[in-house]
Design an enzyme around this catalytic site. Sequence first.
Site, PDB file in Angstrom:
ATOM      1  N   SER A  43       1.749 -45.573  22.334  1.00  0.00           N
ATOM      2  CA  SER A  43       0.400 -45.352  21.810  1.00  0.00           C
ATOM      3  C   SER A  43      -0.158 -46.538  21.045  1.00  0.00           C
ATOM      4  O   SER A  43      -1.377 -46.642  20.861  1.00  0.00           O
ATOM      5  CB  SER A  43       0.390 -44.115  20.899  1.00  0.00           C
ATOM      6  OG  SER A  43       1.348 -44.248  19.860  1.00  0.00           O
ATOM      7  N   ASP A 331      -4.134 -43.037  11.135  1.00  0.00           N
ATOM      8  CA  ASP A 331      -3.743 -41.628  11.126  1.00  0.00           C
ATOM      9  C   ASP A 331      -2.270 -41.526  10.715  1.00  0.00           C
ATOM     10  O   ASP A 331      -1.711 -42.476  10.174  1.00  0.00           O
ATOM     11  CB  ASP A 331      -4.017 -40.959  12.484  1.00  0.00           C
ATOM     12  CG  ASP A 331      -3.217 -41.569  13.626  1.00  0.00           C
ATOM     13  OD1 ASP A 331      -2.246 -42.317  13.356  1.00  0.00           O
ATOM     14  OD2 ASP A 331      -3.544 -41.315  14.799  1.00  0.00           O
ATOM     15  N   HIS A 334      -0.419 -44.198  13.304  1.00  0.00           N
ATOM     16  CA  HIS A 334      -0.949 -45.424  13.903  1.00  0.00           C
ATOM     17  C   HIS A 334      -1.728 -46.317  12.937  1.00  0.00           C
ATOM     18  O   HIS A 334      -2.421 -45.807  12.051  1.00  0.00           O
ATOM     19  CB  HIS A 334      -1.848 -45.052  15.090  1.00  0.00           C
ATOM     20  CG  HIS A 334      -1.172 -44.202  16.107  1.00  0.00           C
ATOM     21  ND1 HIS A 334      -1.333 -42.830  16.157  1.00  0.00           N
ATOM     22  CD2 HIS A 334      -0.286 -44.520  17.081  1.00  0.00           C
ATOM     23  CE1 HIS A 334      -0.595 -42.338  17.139  1.00  0.00           C
ATOM     24  NE2 HIS A 334       0.051 -43.341  17.707  1.00  0.00           N
TER      25      HIS A 334
END
Length: 365
Positions: A43, A331, A334
Amino acid sequence: MAMEACSVSPTTFFTIFSIILSVFIAFSDAQSTVPAIYIFGDSLLDVGNNNYLTVSVAKANFPHNGIDFPTKKATGRFSNGKNSADFLAEKVGLPTSPPYLSLVSKSNKQKGSFVAGVSFASGGAGIFNGTDDEYRQSLPLTKQVGYYAQVCAELQQQLGTQAAQAHLAKSLHVVLIGSNDVFGYLDSSNTQKQYTPDQYVSLMLSTLKQHLQRIHSLGARKFVILGTGPVGCCPARRSKTGDCNELGNSISLKYSDGLKSMMQQLKPALGINYSFFETYSIFRNIVQTPSSYGFNETKAACCGLGYLNAKVPCLPVASYCSNRRDHMFWDLFHPTEATHKILVEHLFEGSAYSFPMNVKKLVSL
């Protein structure tokens, strides 16, 4: 009769198209030492592949993600704006490599798309198959490398074998993966009973080595390899007192150090050039001296709910900070766009965290 004389058979048209494309690529390669970037990862580099995985819950295609992206809309990046894949592309003068799944979707009939580079990175992906179980669906590294093999085969059809090999040899191949495998170890008592941390890291490295060898066998000669960061310091993994999870950090550091040593061995064995980036070290330095990097907050996420904004992901119902630039984390897992930009600045032009060279030097070879 005149129309018949001017008609071109499909076979002839494809031959002409291939010749024109080969000339175009040869010209492009002459203008740039990096004709394309091929990306493998999770991600941290995903630019939208998971948008096309219908049952996956590891997605970021909704607000407040993308609030600082040029379009002001969520794109599938797990960030408030751009991520490292975007900034690296800018550094070498290329557009961001598009998500592989977007190029092969039924709605996209574009030809020659893979020539400009492509990203296989997928949120939730790991070195091991099955590390995405928590999120139900992602593209683990095995699948990403399999897709790369298909891309290489198509490039050979379009350009011819020799031109395709030359193109791939000049292109950058970026690999950033392993965090989800570390999380998988931390979250599985069965895995912890089966392997010690050292044994688990050894298995991560041996499995990754096989994937890198296959990527090389398909034509890659320039690698950008990034180690994992101190995963125990992300908001979701901090303790109730705000301390980092040191087991997670120690496993991540063992993996990164092992990966650095492995690349030193692979260089002469495979005849490759590479830049290894010590992500762990720079992340640790940011956490310890945030003000020197322009940050005021390194523990709490900008977007989320609950303690450290890490009990609820960055969903539309979550709140978010007004100044994203002073937060290290966007978040619960990340980094913010600001953090990604700092990482790429050091990755591309720095020397303290890059071995044996930075990416700027790598692209000049």
